[in-house]
Write a protein that holds these residues in place. Structure first.
Motif, short mmCIF file in Angstrom:
data_model
loop_
_atom_site.label_atom_id
_atom_site.label_comp_id
_atom_site.label_asym_id
_atom_site.label_seq_id
_atom_site.Cartn_x
_atom_site.Cartn_y
_atom_site.Cartn_z
N ASP A 228 -2.02 11.61 -15.93
CA ASP A 228 -1.76 10.74 -14.77
C ASP A 228 -3.03 10.05 -14.27
N TYR A 229 -4.14 10.26 -14.95
CA TYR A 229 -5.44 9.79 -14.45
C TYR A 229 -5.44 8.30 -14.13
N TRP A 230 -5.10 7.47 -15.10
CA TRP A 230 -5.19 6.03 -14.89
C TRP A 230 -4.09 5.52 -13.96
N THR A 231 -2.93 6.15 -13.98
CA THR A 231 -1.86 5.74 -13.06
C THR A 231 -2.31 5.92 -11.62
N VAL A 232 -2.88 7.09 -11.31
CA VAL A 232 -3.36 7.35 -9.95
C VAL A 232 -4.52 6.42 -9.61
N ASN A 233 -5.40 6.17 -10.57
CA ASN A 233 -6.53 5.29 -10.33
C ASN A 233 -6.08 3.91 -9.86
N PHE A 234 -5.17 3.30 -10.61
CA PHE A 234 -4.73 1.94 -10.26
C PHE A 234 -3.87 1.94 -9.00
N ASP A 235 -3.07 2.98 -8.82
CA ASP A 235 -2.24 3.07 -7.62
C ASP A 235 -3.11 3.12 -6.36
N ILE A 236 -4.16 3.92 -6.38
CA ILE A 236 -5.02 4.06 -5.21
C ILE A 236 -5.77 2.76 -4.94
N LEU A 237 -6.25 2.11 -5.99
CA LEU A 237 -6.92 0.82 -5.81
C LEU A 237 -6.01 -0.18 -5.09
N GLU A 238 -4.78 -0.26 -5.54
CA GLU A 238 -3.84 -1.21 -4.94
C GLU A 238 -3.47 -0.81 -3.52
N GLU A 239 -3.25 0.50 -3.32
CA GLU A 239 -2.83 0.96 -2.00
C GLU A 239 -3.94 0.82 -0.97
N VAL A 240 -5.19 1.08 -1.37
CA VAL A 240 -6.31 0.91 -0.44
C VAL A 240 -6.41 -0.53 0.01
N LYS A 241 -6.25 -1.46 -0.91
CA LYS A 241 -6.31 -2.89 -0.54
C LYS A 241 -5.22 -3.23 0.46
N LYS A 242 -4.00 -2.74 0.25
CA LYS A 242 -2.89 -3.03 1.15
C LYS A 242 -3.10 -2.38 2.52
N ARG A 243 -3.46 -1.10 2.52
CA ARG A 243 -3.60 -0.36 3.78
C ARG A 243 -4.78 -0.86 4.61
N PHE A 244 -5.88 -1.20 3.95
CA PHE A 244 -7.03 -1.72 4.69
C PHE A 244 -6.66 -3.04 5.37
N ALA A 245 -5.84 -3.84 4.70
CA ALA A 245 -5.40 -5.11 5.31
C ALA A 245 -4.50 -4.83 6.51
N GLU A 246 -3.59 -3.85 6.36
CA GLU A 246 -2.70 -3.50 7.47
C GLU A 246 -3.46 -2.93 8.66
N GLU A 247 -4.47 -2.11 8.39
CA GLU A 247 -5.24 -1.45 9.46
C GLU A 247 -6.41 -2.31 9.95
N GLU A 248 -6.53 -3.51 9.36
CA GLU A 248 -7.60 -4.45 9.72
C GLU A 248 -8.99 -3.81 9.52
N ILE A 249 -9.11 -3.12 8.41
CA ILE A 249 -10.40 -2.54 8.01
C ILE A 249 -11.04 -3.52 7.03
N SER A 250 -12.22 -3.96 7.35
CA SER A 250 -12.85 -5.02 6.56
C SER A 250 -13.75 -4.45 5.46
N PHE A 251 -13.59 -5.01 4.27
CA PHE A 251 -14.52 -4.71 3.19
C PHE A 251 -15.80 -5.51 3.43
N PRO A 252 -16.94 -5.02 2.95
CA PRO A 252 -18.17 -5.81 3.05
C PRO A 252 -18.06 -7.04 2.17
N TYR A 253 -18.85 -8.05 2.47
CA TYR A 253 -18.84 -9.26 1.64
C TYR A 253 -20.24 -9.55 1.14
N PRO A 254 -20.44 -9.70 -0.19
CA PRO A 254 -19.41 -9.56 -1.22
C PRO A 254 -18.99 -8.12 -1.40
N GLN A 255 -17.76 -7.90 -1.83
CA GLN A 255 -17.23 -6.56 -1.99
C GLN A 255 -18.06 -5.78 -3.00
#
Length: 262
Positions: A228-255
Motif C-alpha cells: 500500500d506504500y505508493w497508494t498511501v503516498n499519493f492519497d496523502i499528497l492529494e488530501e493535504v492539498k485539498k485540506r490545506f485549501a479548505e483550512e486556508e493554510i498557505s504553502f510557502p512560495y515557491p512551494q
C-alpha cells in the motif's frame, strides 16, 4: 587419385560435424524447453528455475561442442590438455564472466532477493524478473528490462523493499510562518488517522521538524503495508492539498519540494 583419397575422409568428417552441430543445437533447444516446462511446473523456488534452465542449456552445448570436435578427428584428451595449459590465459580473458558466474552462485546461496522482489542494486531499481548464470534481470516500473552482471550486483549494496511486510512512509510539508501551528498539526493528524490503509501501530508521527528560511517544515511518518506504500503516498499528497485549501493554510512560495523515501 591420392589427393581425393586424403580429402574425402576430411570432407566427410566436416559434413558430419556440421550435421551433428545443427541437429544437436535443435535437440539442445528441445531438451532445454522440456526441462524448462518441467521446472516451471515443479515446486522449486521461482528464483532457482531460470538459473537451472540456464545451467542445463550451457552443459548440453558444451557436450555438443566436444562431440563435434571429436568427429573432426581432434583428440579430446589432447584438446582438454591444451585448454588446461592455456587455463591461465583463458581465466584472464574470461575473469569477468567467471566473476559473474560466482556472483550468481552467491546470489542464489545467500538469497538477498528473490524473483518478484523490488530491489535497488548496482545503481538500478526494479522488480527481479530472473537470475541467470551470468546476469540478473530487473524490470522497471515503466516495463523496461535491465540486465545486470551478477558479479556487479553481488558486490554492490542491495536494498530489498519486499522483505518486510510493512514500510514507513516519510513525507515533509512546508507552510508559511503565519500558519497556525495547532491547526496544521491537527489537519495532518486527521488526514493520517482517517486513511483506511495507514497503520496505527506503530503510532503515526506528525511533528514540526525544521524552521526553514521561508517555511516551517512538518513531517509525517506513518507505517503502511508494503503493497500500500505508493497508494498511501499519493492519497496523502492529494488530501493535504485539498485540506490545506479548505483550512486556508498557505504553502510557502515557491512551494518546497516534498521529500519521500523511495
Amino acid at each position: 587419385m591420392e589427393w581425393l583419397d586424403v580429402a574425402l575422409p576430411i570432407i566427410k568428417s566436416i559434413v558430419l560435424a556440421i550435421v551433428v552441430l545443427l541437429v544437436g543445437l535443435f535437440v539442445v533447444k528441445l531438451i532445454t524447453n522440456v526441462v524448462r516446462n518441467r521446472i516451471e511446473k515443479s515446486k522449486l523456488d521461482s528464483t532457482l528455475k531460470p538459473f537451472l534452465v540456464s545451467v542445463t542449456s550451457a552443459i548440453l552445448k558444451i557436450l555438443l561442442i566436444l562431440s563435434v570436435i571429436k568427429i573432426l578427428g581432434v583428440d579430446i584428451t589432447s584438446f582438454v590438455a591444451i585448454i588446461a595449459a592455456a587455463g591461465f590465459a583463458i581465466g584472464l580473458a574470461f575473469q569477468g564472466s567467471l566473476a559473474n558466474f560466482a556472483g550468481g552462485i552467491l546470489l542464489l546461496t545467500l538469497r538477498p532477493f528473490r524473483v518478484d522482489d523490488y530491489i535497488e542494486g548496482a545503481g538500478y531499481s526494479g522488480t527481479v524478473g530472473a537470475i541467470h548464470i551470468l546476469y540478473s534481470e530487473l524490470i522497471t516500473p515503466d516495463n523496461k528490462v535491465i540486465y545486470i552482471p551478477n558479479g556487479q550486483l553481488s558486490n554492490a549494496g542491495i536494498v530489498n523493499y519486499s522483505v518486510k511486510d510493512t514500510r514507513r512512509l516519510d513525507m515533509n510539508f512546508g507552510t508559511k510562518y503565519e500558519a497556525d501551528t495547532d491547526k496544521v498539526l491537527n489537519t495532518l493528524h486527521d488526514i493520517v488517522e482517517k486513511h483506511s490503509l495507514t497503520l496505527q501501530d506503530p503510532e503515526p508521527f506528525v511533528r514540526i521538524t525544521d524552521h526553514g528560511e521561508s517555511a516551517v517544515v512538518y513531517t509525517i511518518r506513518v507505517w503502511v503495508n508494503a503493497e500500500d506504500y505508493w497508494t498511501v503516498n499519493f492519497d496523502i499528497l492529494e488530501e493535504v492539498k485539498k485540506r490545506f485549501a479548505e483550512e486556508e493554510i498557505s504553502f510557502p512560495y515557491p512551494q518546497m519540494d516534498v521529500q519521500v523515501n523511495q
